[in-house]
Design a protein around this motif. Structure first.
Motif, mmCIF file in Angstrom:
data_model
loop_
_atom_site.group_PDB
_atom_site.id
_atom_site.type_symbol
_atom_site.label_atom_id
_atom_site.label_comp_id
_atom_site.label_asym_id
_atom_site.label_seq_id
_atom_site.Cartn_x
_atom_site.Cartn_y
_atom_site.Cartn_z
ATOM 1 N N VAL A 51 -11.867 -1.925 6.604
ATOM 2 C CA VAL A 51 -10.638 -2.640 6.973
ATOM 3 C C VAL A 51 -10.145 -3.348 5.708
ATOM 4 N N THR A 53 -7.794 -5.540 3.049
ATOM 5 C CA THR A 53 -7.006 -6.766 3.191
ATOM 6 C C THR A 53 -5.685 -6.713 2.421
ATOM 7 N N GLU A 58 -6.384 -0.885 0.101
ATOM 8 C CA GLU A 58 -6.339 0.322 0.941
ATOM 9 C C GLU A 58 -6.183 1.566 0.058
ATOM 10 N N THR A 70 -7.806 0.220 11.481
ATOM 11 C CA THR A 70 -6.971 -0.965 11.685
ATOM 12 C C THR A 70 -7.527 -1.758 12.867
ATOM 13 N N GLN A 73 -7.850 -0.017 16.040
ATOM 14 C CA GLN A 73 -8.926 0.976 16.207
ATOM 15 C C GLN A 73 -10.314 0.347 16.285
ATOM 16 N N ARG A 103 -3.811 -11.692 5.059
ATOM 17 C CA ARG A 103 -4.659 -10.606 5.577
ATOM 18 C C ARG A 103 -6.126 -10.900 5.317
#
Ligand code: 5RP
Length: 226
Positions: A51, A53, A58, A70, A73, A103
């Motif tokens: 995951v 931030t 990413e 995400t 999910q 985030r």
């Protein structure tokens, strides 16, 4: 190997097969993401879902072919590993000079464990003494937010890109970097910021981490929450 790399790579031992791992943002977190990516490639780690931030983290995860998930999910994050800008002895933190504070805090608050990785320069006795406190604000009314922040006793500077344009976060907001001489009571300040409209999030991380892995050019050591 530089201190950030030592700290980033040392955190790999806390990642176990099958974990869902929060990926921090910044130059130290980059070393951790690369270490996880290499371990996945050479089969030392299996079945890791990530995951990230930030958009940057990413991208890096994707470069290593990591499975990115995400919040739609997954309902669990087993471990997040992230950098910091200041680390106080009680493991309260300032984060967000990399611009990903919202985030990062969201992922940290939804993680079973947050491990901070940093070079020894990030250790302080009082928060706010070295780094400004990044505060993410809505573009609408940011002038009012600036006045509010100034009245709290800091000098707020709107973060800009190298070309002079206002920096827009991954969430479409602005950031004020707020320079205090020191932050006498981070808990109080955190609450004051949290209850103000227009302020989306601050880089104060309180009671979120139980362990920091710190490195200098010779040694790596761990600080546990007292
Ligand atoms: C990004 C962050 C980073 O973790 C923090 O700025 C530390 O960065 P670096 O590892 O590059 O020194 O909070 O929003």
């Amino acid at each position: 190997m530089d201190a950030k790399q030592r700290a980033g790579e040392a955190a790999l031992q806390h990642v176990k097969d099958g974990m869902i791992v929060g990926l921090g943002t910044g130059s130290t977190a980059k070393y951790f993401i690369e270490a996880v990516g290499v371990a996945l490639r050479n089969g030392k780690l299996r079945d890791i879902r990530a995951v990230p931030t930030s958009v940057n983290s990413e991208k890096l995860a994707n470069e290593f072919g990591m499975t990115v998930v995400t919040f739609a999910q997954t309902t669990r994050i087993d471990l997040t590993v992230d950098g910091a800008d200041e680390i106080a002895p009680d493991l309260t933190l300032i984060k967000g000079l990399g611009g990903a504070l919202l985030r990062e805090k969201l992922v940290a608050q939804n993680s079973a464990k947050l491990i901070i990785i940093a070079d020894a320069q990030k250790l302080v006795t009082k928060l706010g003494t070295k780094s400004p406190l990044p505060v993410e604000v809505t573009p609408f009314g940011h002038e009012a937010s600036e006045r509010f922040l100034r009245d709290l006793g800091c000098i707020p500077t709107l973060r800009r890109q190298k070309d002079g344009s206002i920096l827009i976060t991954d969430n479409g907001n602005y950031i004020f970097d707020c320079k205090f001489t020191e932050i006498p009571d981070p808990r109080d300040l955190n609450l004051e910021l949290a209850t103000r409209a227009g302020i989306v999030e601050s880089g104060l991380f309180i009671d979120l981490t139980s362990m920091a892995i710190i490195a200098d050019n010779a040694t790596v050591w761990t600080i546990a929450k007292p």
